[in-house]
Design a protein around this motif. Structure first.
Motif, PDB file in Angstrom:
ATOM      1  N   MET A 309       0.832  -1.203   0.000  1.00  0.00           N
ATOM      2  CA  MET A 309       0.000   0.000   0.000  1.00  0.00           C
ATOM      3  C   MET A 309       0.865   1.251   0.000  1.00  0.00           C
ATOM      4  O   MET A 309       0.567   2.239  -0.679  1.00  0.00           O
ATOM      5  CB  MET A 309      -0.915  -0.002   1.228  1.00  0.00           C
ATOM      6  N   THR A 333      -6.206   2.717  -1.689  1.00  0.00           N
ATOM      7  CA  THR A 333      -5.831   1.389  -1.182  1.00  0.00           C
ATOM      8  C   THR A 333      -5.929   1.294   0.332  1.00  0.00           C
ATOM      9  O   THR A 333      -6.028   0.200   0.888  1.00  0.00           O
ATOM     10  CB  THR A 333      -4.397   1.019  -1.616  1.00  0.00           C
ATOM     11  N   SER A 374      -3.934  -5.597  -1.883  1.00  0.00           N
ATOM     12  CA  SER A 374      -2.890  -4.580  -2.038  1.00  0.00           C
ATOM     13  C   SER A 374      -1.928  -4.963  -3.150  1.00  0.00           C
ATOM     14  O   SER A 374      -1.455  -4.104  -3.910  1.00  0.00           O
ATOM     15  CB  SER A 374      -2.145  -4.378  -0.718  1.00  0.00           C
ATOM     16  N   SER A 377      -3.766  -4.392  -6.462  1.00  0.00           N
ATOM     17  CA  SER A 377      -3.883  -2.952  -6.719  1.00  0.00           C
ATOM     18  C   SER A 377      -2.564  -2.368  -7.199  1.00  0.00           C
ATOM     19  O   SER A 377      -2.522  -1.587  -8.161  1.00  0.00           O
ATOM     20  CB  SER A 377      -4.344  -2.236  -5.446  1.00  0.00           C
TER      21      SER A 377
END
Length: 432
Positions: A309, A333, A374, A377
């Motif tokens: 993140m 996030t 995470s 993402s």
């Protein structure tokens, strides 16, 4: 195009790397070695490939830790591994990572591939390496499942965030006489080497005991005999304080010289402490002294999710820097961490049990889900940004190729020679 706003794409062509390195070690000891090392790489190897090779070495170090100590018990928690020789491989891997990280820019200039993609790729690997080295160094220091490991994560990420924040507001990467990428990494290399010789329990000895100063009456009466690993944490705190002052001093001077407010950038420091408080709130369940995450096998996936993140967060800051767009104050996030922290602390907030993390097993699964989300993402961010930059600038990420005026792929060297040939033919009246 998928991630960079269309109106900001043209700023990619205006980007030019600027850096200041005041490290004595870097300039007078390591740089001659780096200049020698980069010459060992053929010019057909892309700079990002060199960067990625270094990161793979760090991933291999991390994989060996997971193999020998998957529960992250460390020696003090009863772990039987890793064997001491493994720490020498961690030292070698990290030193080579630093070496490759230092020469990728040199290789970019050798191959004509210098640009914003290299900056993004380099910082992305550095951001992920930061968390992995915290986990590895804390294992070697025998800190393991403790708040000291969390404190190490916070301090290390804070240094990285400060550097990124400073670069955004000054336009240049500043490395002082003592910096994480140079001296900080070398200190960790030394820690791995010492642990390889003496074992992790060596760091649990008192600093006065190991130096023999406990025999000096007035010293032993006034100076606490703190463990070597705790002393290292204190040293890191002093280094963080120094970097905070240095970073803001550089930003202050830059903003004053450009006629801008030197205090506005302080607002952009707030996202980091806000996210740290969020993670601490989650970790403090059910209490600070009995954290359900820290004192369990959930700690490593939790730290990795946190690191990913963070990499997404600072990646967006670097992207804003190279595209000259607004500083990102909020990162989506962190929403998942907010859900986790609020859910697990419902007994404190509303006096009712958690909805999702109702047991240690379900808490562990939620942490693993956080890690997966995470990772997905950040992978999406990296993929889209690389795609945007390579498509717009007509370059490749892992090969030394560029598109010529006709849209055909060619090497930068070949493109330069083709241009010279056209000029020569034109001068001879033979071009048609």
């Amino acid at each position: 195009m998928g991630y960079i706003p269309p109106h900001a794409l043209h700023n990619l062509k205006k980007y030019k790397y600027q850096g200041v390195d005041k490290s004595i070690l870097s300039n007078y000891v390591l740089n001659p070695y780096w200049n020698w090392l980069v010459e060992r790489w053929p010019k057909w190897v892309a700079p990002n490939t060199i960067t990625f090779c270094g990161f793979v070495l760090v991933m291999l170090n991390f994989a060996t830790m997971l193999y020998y100590d998957p529960a992250y018990l460390t020696e003090k928690g009863g772990a039987t591994g890793p064997p001491q020789w493994i720490y020498f491989t961690w030292a070698a891997g990290l030193f080579l990572y630093q070496s490759f990280d230092a020469i990728d820019g040199k290789q970019a200039r050798r191959t004509g591939m210098a640009g914003p993609l290299g900056e993004m790729f380099d910082h992305g690997c550095d951001a992920m390496n930061t968390t992995l080295e915290v986990i590895l160094a804390s294992q070697a220091l025998n800190l393991g499942r403790s708040w000291w490991t969390v404190a190490s994560q916070i301090a290390t990420l804070a240094n990285f965030y400060l550097t990124t924040w400073e670069e955004y507001h000054t336009g240049q990467l500043y490395l002082g006489v003592f910096s994480g990428p140079i001296e900080g990494i070398l200190i960790i290399v030394v820690i791995f080497v010492v642990t390889g010789f003496r074992g992790p329990s060596f760091w649990d000895q008192g600093i006065l005991t190991i130096t023999g100063l406990e025999k000096v009456g007035w010293i032993s009466e006034t100076v606490p005999d703190v463990c070597l690993n705790v002393a290292f944490m204190m040293f890191g705190a002093v280094g963080l304080a120094f970097n905070i002052v240095t970073s803001y001093s550089n930003v202050y001077k830059s903003r004053r010289q450009s006629g801008q407010s030197p205090f506005t950038p302080l607002l952009y420091l707030l996202p980091f402490p806000a996210t740290v408080l969020l993670q601490i709130f989650w970790l403090s369940h059910p209490s600070v002294g009995d954290s359900a995450i820290i004192y369990s096998s959930s700690l490593v996936p939790f730290l990795c999710a946190w690191g990913l993140m963070f990499a997404h967060q600072v990646g967006r800051v670097i992207l804003a820097h190279v595209t000259k767009t607004e500083f990102p104050l909020f990162d989506p996030t962190w929403t998942w961490s907010l859900i986790g922290a609020l859910d697990v602390n419902l007994p404190r907030i509303l006096g009712r049990p958690p909805i999702i993390q109702t047991s240690p097993g379900r808490l562990h699964l939620f942490v693993l889900a956080t890690l997966f989300i995470s990772l997905a993402s950040y992978a999406r961010f990296v993929t889209l940004v690389i795609s945007d930059i390579t498509e717009y600038l007509g370059i490749a990420c892992f090969t030394v190729r560029k598109r010529d005026e006709g849209g055909h792929w060619t090497s930068p060297t070949k493109a330069r020679w083709n241009k010279v040939d056209r000029v020569v033919k034109a001068e001879n009246g033979k071009i048609h």
